[in-house]
Design an enzyme around this catalytic site. Structure first.
Site, mmCIF file in Angstrom:
data_model
loop_
_atom_site.group_PDB
_atom_site.id
_atom_site.type_symbol
_atom_site.label_atom_id
_atom_site.label_comp_id
_atom_site.label_asym_id
_atom_site.label_seq_id
_atom_site.Cartn_x
_atom_site.Cartn_y
_atom_site.Cartn_z
ATOM 1 N N SER A 141 -27.720 52.020 30.206
ATOM 2 C CA SER A 141 -29.188 52.136 29.589
ATOM 3 C C SER A 141 -29.477 53.331 28.789
ATOM 4 O O SER A 141 -29.214 54.249 29.709
ATOM 5 C CB SER A 141 -30.079 51.591 30.865
ATOM 6 O OG SER A 141 -31.409 51.574 30.072
ATOM 7 N N TYR A 154 -34.908 51.740 39.244
ATOM 8 C CA TYR A 154 -34.116 50.951 38.033
ATOM 9 C C TYR A 154 -33.482 52.230 37.252
ATOM 10 O O TYR A 154 -32.075 52.405 36.972
ATOM 11 C CB TYR A 154 -34.667 50.207 37.164
ATOM 12 C CG TYR A 154 -33.982 49.656 35.940
ATOM 13 C CD1 TYR A 154 -33.020 48.684 36.282
ATOM 14 C CD2 TYR A 154 -33.878 50.195 34.784
ATOM 15 C CE1 TYR A 154 -32.035 48.380 35.269
ATOM 16 C CE2 TYR A 154 -33.096 49.742 33.803
ATOM 17 C CZ TYR A 154 -32.354 48.704 34.152
ATOM 18 O OH TYR A 154 -31.377 48.378 32.962
ATOM 19 N N LYS A 158 -29.487 53.418 36.977
ATOM 20 C CA LYS A 158 -28.670 53.390 35.823
ATOM 21 C C LYS A 158 -28.080 54.946 35.939
ATOM 22 O O LYS A 158 -27.005 55.241 35.132
ATOM 23 C CB LYS A 158 -29.469 53.230 34.612
ATOM 24 C CG LYS A 158 -29.784 51.627 34.395
ATOM 25 C CD LYS A 158 -28.415 51.046 34.452
ATOM 26 C CE LYS A 158 -28.595 49.366 34.129
ATOM 27 N NZ LYS A 158 -27.566 48.713 33.787
#
Length: 348
Positions: A141, A154, A158
């Site tokens: 991402s 999150y 990542k």
């Protein structure tokens, strides 16, 4: 001799990007091993794959459990054969300010999104390294490079995926392995996650704009799996986010502080009774796309350019040569006309 079908494993395959990726590989004739928690949705994807003329094997597993992931890989190889491509897509998140999250929630996001990726890579390498072939695609991402508020767990996961993958790549290069590892950096995608990921926000969660359909990401994953590019950016927003943070990190801090909190929420109030998938799968089959189709882009000019950069470079080179030649001829005509004009003046 008939070419052997590719064997492709996809985690998080029952919805969203993982489901769209399964369709993409199936359209190209691959046999698929599909891993997710919800058996009913996996069965639905399996039927879709069969309708596309491909074969699929499903396995219900929680990627946060390394033993389950390894058993899934063992089962898929037993049913389909040696795995050629492994796509680590499974994820979860909690939309929340950091201080509103519990330690258990933060840990769970890390276990699924980060350690689930690690366990998938371990299961793939356990089988690929002895054969000295195979490709692992990490679904990354832009948020690994430029974290945003309301998704600290999150973003951290990542970022960790990026870190260990780059170290692993060096180890494989050191041993001369032909196993390839690549990262595909995704933008905001129109997937169902915004309706079933856990949230402590007062409004319904949404992706940061601009939003792309998951099929755009799926095409990027398929391309990355068949080209030895170390990483692939998807969408102009990913490029601007990553390079903006490299060049102007302090400016990005203030920009996101002003825009990313409201930018990840709609005007609709969130329902406190809404089920979430943090600890168990949410029932129902929502497919690959979420509820933002009215604004989601079906394609990306940036992705086309980066996956066709050889042709783009060749076209640019030809254009430059032609332009240079035309400019040279123009300048030659000017010099000739100037010489003739000067000579005529002298004769008079």
């Amino acid at each position: 001799m008939k070419k052997r079908q590719e064997i492709v494993v996809i985690t998080g395959a029952s919805a969203g990007l993982g489901r769209a990726t399964a369709w993409e590989f199936a359209r190209h004739g691959a046999s698929l091993g599909l891993i997710a928690r919800d058996t009913a949705r996996l069965e639905a994807v399996k039927e879709e794959i069969k309708a596309l003329g491909a074969r699929a094997v499903i396995y219900s597993a929680d990627v946060a459990d390394a033993e389950q992931v390894d058993k899934a890989a063992e089962h898929i190889e037993k049913e389909l054969g040696p795995i050629d491509i492994w796509v680590n897509d499974a994820m979860t998140t909690v939309f929340s300010r950091f201080h509103d999250m519990s330690a258990e929630e933060f840990r769970r996001v890390t276990e699924v999104t980060y350690l689930g990726n690690v366990y998938g890579t371990m299961a793939a390498l356990k089988r690929m390294r002895p054969r000295n072939r195979g490709t692992i695609v990490q679904v990354g991402s832009a948020l690994a490079y430029r974290p945003i508020p309301l998704q600290t767990a999150y973003c951290g996961a990542k970022h960790a995926i990026k870190g260990y993958t780059e170290g692993l790549r060096c180890e494989l290069l050191n041993e001369g392995s032909k196993v390839h590892v690549t990262i595909v950096e995704m933008p905001g995608l129109n997937t169902p996650q915004f309706d079933w990921c856990k949230s402590h926000l007062p409004k319904r969660a949404r992706p940061m704009a601009p939003v792309y359909q998951p099929e755009v990401g799926a095409r990027a994953i398929y391309w990355a799996a068949h080209h030895r590019r170390r990483q692939l950016y998807v969408g102009i927003s990913s490029v601007l986010t990553i390079w903006g943070n490299k060049l102007f990190p302090n400016l990005m801090d203030h920009f996101l502080a002003r825009n990313a909190v409201g930018g990840q929420q709609t005007d609709e109030a969130a329902s406190p009774e809404r089920p979430d998938n943090l600890w168990q799968a949410v029932g129902g089959d929502t497919g690959a796309q979420g509820r933002f189709g009215n604004e989601a882009h079906d394609d990306s000019a940036q992705l086309w350019l980066t996956t066709h950069r050889r042709q783009v470079g060749l076209a640019a080179g030809v254009t430059l040569l032609v332009g240079t030649a035309l400019l040279g001829k123009r300048q030659q005509r000017r010099r000739t006309n100037r010489f003739r004009s000067t000579r005529f003046s002298r004769l008079r």
